[in-house]
Design a protein around this motif. Sequence first.
Motif, PDB file in Angstrom:
ATOM      1  N   UNK A  20      -7.464  -2.250  -4.900  1.00  0.00           N
ATOM      2  CA  UNK A  20      -7.376  -2.935  -3.612  1.00  0.00           C
ATOM      3  C   UNK A  20      -8.734  -2.984  -2.916  1.00  0.00           C
ATOM      4  N   UNK A  21      -9.447  -1.853  -2.954  1.00  0.00           N
ATOM      5  CA  UNK A  21     -10.761  -1.821  -2.302  1.00  0.00           C
ATOM      6  C   UNK A  21     -11.720  -2.806  -2.967  1.00  0.00           C
ATOM      7  N   UNK A  22     -11.666  -2.895  -4.296  1.00  0.00           N
ATOM      8  CA  UNK A  22     -12.555  -3.814  -5.012  1.00  0.00           C
ATOM      9  C   UNK A  22     -12.236  -5.259  -4.668  1.00  0.00           C
ATOM     10  N   UNK A  23     -10.946  -5.575  -4.589  1.00  0.00           N
ATOM     11  CA  UNK A  23     -10.542  -6.945  -4.247  1.00  0.00           C
ATOM     12  C   UNK A  23     -10.967  -7.289  -2.832  1.00  0.00           C
ATOM     13  N   UNK A  24     -10.702  -6.388  -1.902  1.00  0.00           N
ATOM     14  CA  UNK A  24     -11.065  -6.642  -0.506  1.00  0.00           C
ATOM     15  C   UNK A  24     -12.575  -6.768  -0.336  1.00  0.00           C
ATOM     16  N   UNK A  25     -13.333  -5.935  -1.041  1.00  0.00           N
ATOM     17  CA  UNK A  25     -14.793  -5.977  -0.885  1.00  0.00           C
ATOM     18  C   UNK A  25     -15.382  -7.269  -1.432  1.00  0.00           C
ATOM     19  N   UNK A  26     -14.721  -7.884  -2.386  1.00  0.00           N
ATOM     20  CA  UNK A  26     -15.229  -9.141  -2.927  1.00  0.00           C
ATOM     21  C   UNK A  26     -15.088 -10.281  -1.938  1.00  0.00           C
ATOM     22  N   UNK A  27     -14.145 -10.130  -0.990  1.00  0.00           N
ATOM     23  CA  UNK A  27     -13.989 -11.152   0.030  1.00  0.00           C
ATOM     24  C   UNK A  27     -15.022 -10.991   1.124  1.00  0.00           C
ATOM     25  N   UNK A  71       0.855  -1.188   0.000  1.00  0.00           N
ATOM     26  CA  UNK A  71       0.000   0.000   0.000  1.00  0.00           C
ATOM     27  C   UNK A  71       0.887   1.233   0.000  1.00  0.00           C
ATOM     28  N   UNK A  72       0.619   2.194  -0.880  1.00  0.00           N
ATOM     29  CA  UNK A  72       1.389   3.427  -0.931  1.00  0.00           C
ATOM     30  C   UNK A  72       0.709   4.479  -0.075  1.00  0.00           C
ATOM     31  N   UNK A  73       1.512   5.392   0.480  1.00  0.00           N
ATOM     32  CA  UNK A  73       1.002   6.453   1.344  1.00  0.00           C
ATOM     33  C   UNK A  73       1.218   7.787   0.640  1.00  0.00           C
ATOM     34  N   UNK A  74       0.165   8.459   0.189  1.00  0.00           N
ATOM     35  CA  UNK A  74       0.346   9.757  -0.466  1.00  0.00           C
ATOM     36  C   UNK A  74       0.713  10.819   0.563  1.00  0.00           C
ATOM     37  N   UNK A  75       1.596  11.727   0.167  1.00  0.00           N
ATOM     38  CA  UNK A  75       2.000  12.807   1.074  1.00  0.00           C
ATOM     39  C   UNK A  75       1.810  14.188   0.453  1.00  0.00           C
ATOM     40  N   UNK A  76       1.736  14.274  -0.874  1.00  0.00           N
ATOM     41  CA  UNK A  76       1.598  15.585  -1.519  1.00  0.00           C
ATOM     42  C   UNK A  76       1.356  15.365  -2.997  1.00  0.00           C
ATOM     43  N   UNK A  77       0.561  16.256  -3.608  1.00  0.00           N
ATOM     44  CA  UNK A  77       0.387  16.204  -5.052  1.00  0.00           C
ATOM     45  C   UNK A  77       0.933  17.475  -5.677  1.00  0.00           C
ATOM     46  N   UNK A 133      -2.276   6.071 -11.509  1.00  0.00           N
ATOM     47  CA  UNK A 133      -1.664   4.857 -10.976  1.00  0.00           C
ATOM     48  C   UNK A 133      -1.923   4.735  -9.465  1.00  0.00           C
ATOM     49  N   UNK A 134      -1.740   5.837  -8.749  1.00  0.00           N
ATOM     50  CA  UNK A 134      -1.934   5.810  -7.295  1.00  0.00           C
ATOM     51  C   UNK A 134      -3.389   5.506  -6.945  1.00  0.00           C
ATOM     52  N   UNK A 135      -4.309   6.254  -7.541  1.00  0.00           N
ATOM     53  CA  UNK A 135      -5.723   6.084  -7.203  1.00  0.00           C
ATOM     54  C   UNK A 135      -6.310   4.821  -7.825  1.00  0.00           C
ATOM     55  N   UNK A 136      -5.829   4.470  -9.015  1.00  0.00           N
ATOM     56  CA  UNK A 136      -6.281   3.220  -9.617  1.00  0.00           C
ATOM     57  C   UNK A 136      -5.870   2.015  -8.792  1.00  0.00           C
ATOM     58  N   UNK A 137      -4.643   2.053  -8.261  1.00  0.00           N
ATOM     59  CA  UNK A 137      -4.175   0.975  -7.398  1.00  0.00           C
ATOM     60  C   UNK A 137      -5.002   0.911  -6.116  1.00  0.00           C
ATOM     61  N   UNK A 138      -5.295   2.094  -5.538  1.00  0.00           N
ATOM     62  CA  UNK A 138      -6.111   2.146  -4.318  1.00  0.00           C
ATOM     63  C   UNK A 138      -7.493   1.561  -4.564  1.00  0.00           C
ATOM     64  N   UNK A 180     -14.940  10.474   1.159  1.00  0.00           N
ATOM     65  CA  UNK A 180     -13.594  10.770   0.668  1.00  0.00           C
ATOM     66  C   UNK A 180     -13.259   9.897  -0.531  1.00  0.00           C
ATOM     67  N   UNK A 181     -13.770   8.671  -0.563  1.00  0.00           N
ATOM     68  CA  UNK A 181     -13.589   7.835  -1.761  1.00  0.00           C
ATOM     69  C   UNK A 181     -14.200   8.509  -2.976  1.00  0.00           C
ATOM     70  N   UNK A 182     -15.339   9.193  -2.788  1.00  0.00           N
ATOM     71  CA  UNK A 182     -15.922   9.959  -3.884  1.00  0.00           C
ATOM     72  C   UNK A 182     -15.005  11.067  -4.349  1.00  0.00           C
ATOM     73  N   UNK A 183     -14.325  11.726  -3.421  1.00  0.00           N
ATOM     74  CA  UNK A 183     -13.351  12.764  -3.769  1.00  0.00           C
ATOM     75  C   UNK A 183     -12.210  12.159  -4.589  1.00  0.00           C
ATOM     76  N   UNK A 184     -11.746  10.973  -4.198  1.00  0.00           N
ATOM     77  CA  UNK A 184     -10.675  10.312  -4.941  1.00  0.00           C
ATOM     78  C   UNK A 184     -11.129   9.953  -6.353  1.00  0.00           C
ATOM     79  N   UNK A 185     -12.365   9.472  -6.478  1.00  0.00           N
ATOM     80  CA  UNK A 185     -12.878   9.151  -7.810  1.00  0.00           C
ATOM     81  C   UNK A 185     -12.968  10.380  -8.690  1.00  0.00           C
ATOM     82  N   UNK A 186     -13.399  11.505  -8.111  1.00  0.00           N
ATOM     83  CA  UNK A 186     -13.467  12.746  -8.879  1.00  0.00           C
ATOM     84  C   UNK A 186     -12.082  13.212  -9.289  1.00  0.00           C
ATOM     85  N   UNK A 187     -11.116  13.091  -8.397  1.00  0.00           N
ATOM     86  CA  UNK A 187      -9.744  13.511  -8.716  1.00  0.00           C
ATOM     87  C   UNK A 187      -9.190  12.675  -9.872  1.00  0.00           C
TER      88      UNK A 187
END
Length: 273
Positions: A213-220, A1-7, A205-210, A171-178
């Motif tokens: 992961x959420x999609x994979x985890x939610x399927x479990x 998992x990557x940790x964003x610090x600044x854009x 790449x950062x948000x697509x990867x995030x 906040x996930x909605x904010x990430x999708x909009x970004x």
Amino acid sequence: MVIPVHDVNPVRGTPWVTYALIAANVLVFLTMPGTAGSVAGGDLARLCHLQAFMDHYAAVPRELIHGSLPRLVPTGEIGIGPHGPGCVVRPPSYDKSPPLSVFTAMFLHGGWLHLLGNMLFLLIFGNNVEDRMGHIRYLLFYVVCGYAAGYGFALFNADSADPLIGASGAIAGVLGAYLVLYPKARVWVLVPFLVFLPLRLPAWLVLGFWFGLQAVYSSGHGVSGTGTVAYTAHVVGFVAGMLLAWPLKPGTPDPPEPPGLLFGRRARPHYSW
């Protein structure tokens, strides 16, 4: 998992709504029962107060889908039962609105890590989305994404009585909009590889990867409660944010590209002789 610090994506004005949302989340967390200094007494007293607080203000999937409220709820008091001390339950002394609980749940968090992680993502990515949408429209967008995430999670867990809390869905909605508006923006991240390695990666790449992961985890499994994460709410909120931001994509300028930087390292100059 990557940790964003600044854009690397400057804004034109001050993101007052993003700052206000962060302040509101922190303030609510500091006053929640169970937070250090918020409730006097021992561990059991804190637990009873927290249970009563969550039953009142957290969103519960069973209540959202079926509209059935519990007949007995914790009062926050401690009583002595046949098995020793415990939390007292009685018929609720308040009228709870399940739809309104989705809104109040957006400002509740289960711990410092939960709160700080959410606020970090909101601070990094929310300012640019607010800058593009404008203050009022951004605030409405944030709330709508939170409601979409809450009800989306409830639809997949209709019989669950576990409380759903946190700003993650909004906040996930904010990430999708970004991702829709600024896919080429560069984001400084820390990648755990023996040490935390700083890299500058594209937002897609950062948000697509995030999101992956959420999609994979939610399927479990996608349950909310102590020690669990409502990944389904993240997925629904992210998709809602993408769809709502899509009409704003035309006319959104690309963020500036810092010269001479490539994936966190200064690129070597190429010379022609």
